[in-house]
Design a protein around this motif. Structure first.
Motif, mmCIF file in Angstrom:
data_model
loop_
_atom_site.group_PDB
_atom_site.id
_atom_site.type_symbol
_atom_site.label_atom_id
_atom_site.label_comp_id
_atom_site.label_asym_id
_atom_site.label_seq_id
_atom_site.Cartn_x
_atom_site.Cartn_y
_atom_site.Cartn_z
ATOM 1 N N ALA A 27 0.847 8.900 1.250
ATOM 2 C CA ALA A 27 0.289 8.421 2.644
ATOM 3 C C ALA A 27 0.679 7.220 3.326
ATOM 4 O O ALA A 27 0.991 6.896 4.443
ATOM 5 N N LEU A 28 0.724 5.898 2.306
ATOM 6 C CA LEU A 28 1.284 4.916 3.058
ATOM 7 C C LEU A 28 2.623 4.796 3.035
ATOM 8 O O LEU A 28 2.997 4.359 4.258
ATOM 9 N N ALA A 29 3.590 5.654 2.567
ATOM 10 C CA ALA A 29 4.885 5.719 2.856
ATOM 11 C C ALA A 29 5.204 6.385 4.230
ATOM 12 O O ALA A 29 6.010 6.231 4.964
ATOM 13 N N GLU A 30 4.213 7.297 4.721
ATOM 14 C CA GLU A 30 4.287 7.909 6.095
ATOM 15 C C GLU A 30 3.606 7.074 7.176
ATOM 16 O O GLU A 30 3.580 7.604 8.311
ATOM 17 N N GLY A 31 2.838 5.907 6.758
ATOM 18 C CA GLY A 31 2.587 4.977 7.752
ATOM 19 C C GLY A 31 1.089 5.101 8.024
ATOM 20 O O GLY A 31 0.623 4.556 8.966
ATOM 21 N N GLU A 36 -7.156 6.487 7.804
ATOM 22 C CA GLU A 36 -6.559 7.698 7.891
ATOM 23 C C GLU A 36 -6.524 8.585 6.686
ATOM 24 O O GLU A 36 -6.724 9.872 6.366
ATOM 25 N N ILE A 37 -6.197 7.678 5.712
ATOM 26 C CA ILE A 37 -5.899 8.358 4.200
ATOM 27 C C ILE A 37 -7.571 8.808 3.622
ATOM 28 O O ILE A 37 -7.454 9.935 3.105
ATOM 29 N N CYS A 38 -8.365 7.979 3.914
ATOM 30 C CA CYS A 38 -9.650 8.364 3.378
ATOM 31 C C CYS A 38 -10.250 9.641 4.151
ATOM 32 O O CYS A 38 -10.679 10.506 3.399
ATOM 33 N N ASN A 39 -9.911 9.712 5.574
ATOM 34 C CA ASN A 39 -10.293 11.082 6.126
ATOM 35 C C ASN A 39 -9.453 12.088 5.817
ATOM 36 O O ASN A 39 -9.831 13.151 5.506
ATOM 37 N N LEU A 40 -8.049 12.017 5.279
ATOM 38 C CA LEU A 40 -7.197 12.959 5.121
ATOM 39 C C LEU A 40 -7.410 13.688 3.623
ATOM 40 O O LEU A 40 -7.544 14.808 3.446
ATOM 41 N N TYR A 41 -7.935 12.726 2.536
ATOM 42 C CA TYR A 41 -8.233 13.106 1.245
ATOM 43 C C TYR A 41 -9.763 13.178 1.009
ATOM 44 O O TYR A 41 -10.145 13.173 -0.157
ATOM 45 N N ALA A 42 -10.570 13.037 2.065
ATOM 46 C CA ALA A 42 -12.110 13.105 1.883
ATOM 47 C C ALA A 42 -12.109 11.962 0.916
ATOM 48 O O ALA A 42 -13.025 12.456 -0.118
ATOM 49 N N LEU A 64 6.527 -4.433 -11.749
ATOM 50 C CA LEU A 64 7.150 -3.763 -10.538
ATOM 51 C C LEU A 64 6.663 -4.514 -9.300
ATOM 52 O O LEU A 64 7.476 -4.484 -8.264
ATOM 53 N N GLY A 65 5.468 -5.361 -9.162
ATOM 54 C CA GLY A 65 5.233 -6.175 -8.047
ATOM 55 C C GLY A 65 4.136 -5.387 -7.412
ATOM 56 O O GLY A 65 3.904 -4.252 -7.467
ATOM 57 N N TRP A 66 4.021 -5.981 -6.084
ATOM 58 C CA TRP A 66 3.027 -5.472 -5.223
ATOM 59 C C TRP A 66 3.022 -5.966 -3.844
ATOM 60 O O TRP A 66 3.374 -7.039 -3.619
ATOM 61 N N SER A 67 2.764 -5.025 -2.791
ATOM 62 C CA SER A 67 2.871 -5.410 -1.515
ATOM 63 C C SER A 67 1.828 -4.645 -0.851
ATOM 64 O O SER A 67 2.012 -3.427 -0.984
ATOM 65 N N ALA A 68 0.850 -5.334 -0.453
ATOM 66 C CA ALA A 68 -0.537 -4.607 0.112
ATOM 67 C C ALA A 68 -0.607 -4.876 1.610
ATOM 68 O O ALA A 68 -0.382 -5.933 2.323
ATOM 69 N N PRO A 69 -0.335 -3.622 2.356
ATOM 70 C CA PRO A 69 -0.497 -3.639 3.701
ATOM 71 C C PRO A 69 -1.594 -4.501 4.456
ATOM 72 O O PRO A 69 -2.694 -4.346 3.574
#
Length: 69
Positions: A27-31, A36-42, A64-69
């Protein structure tokens, strides 16, 4: 391009047994936003935050590192 493909494969392998994490990654890859993710996946905000924290810890442990939007 090869580096990106290798990184994606590593992330997918790392979270292969964590379906909620894979859903969030896709979902993050889709922007999509967190809401929106919470709503999409209940998913509750708390559950979302819990999965994101678990993802962060796993990524840091794997190097691998981390990048949080």
């Amino acid at each position: 391009m090869l580096v990106a493909a290798q990184a994606l494969a590593a992330v997918n392998s790392l979270f292969a047994h964590d379906p909620p994490a894979l859903k969030i990654i896709a979902a993050l890859a889709e922007g999509l936003t967190a809401k929106e993710i919470c709503n999409l996946y209940a998913m509750s905000e708390r559950d979302y935050d819990t999965v994101r924290k678990r993802m962060r810890r796993a990524l840091l442990r794997s190097g691998l590192g981390w990048s949080a939007p």
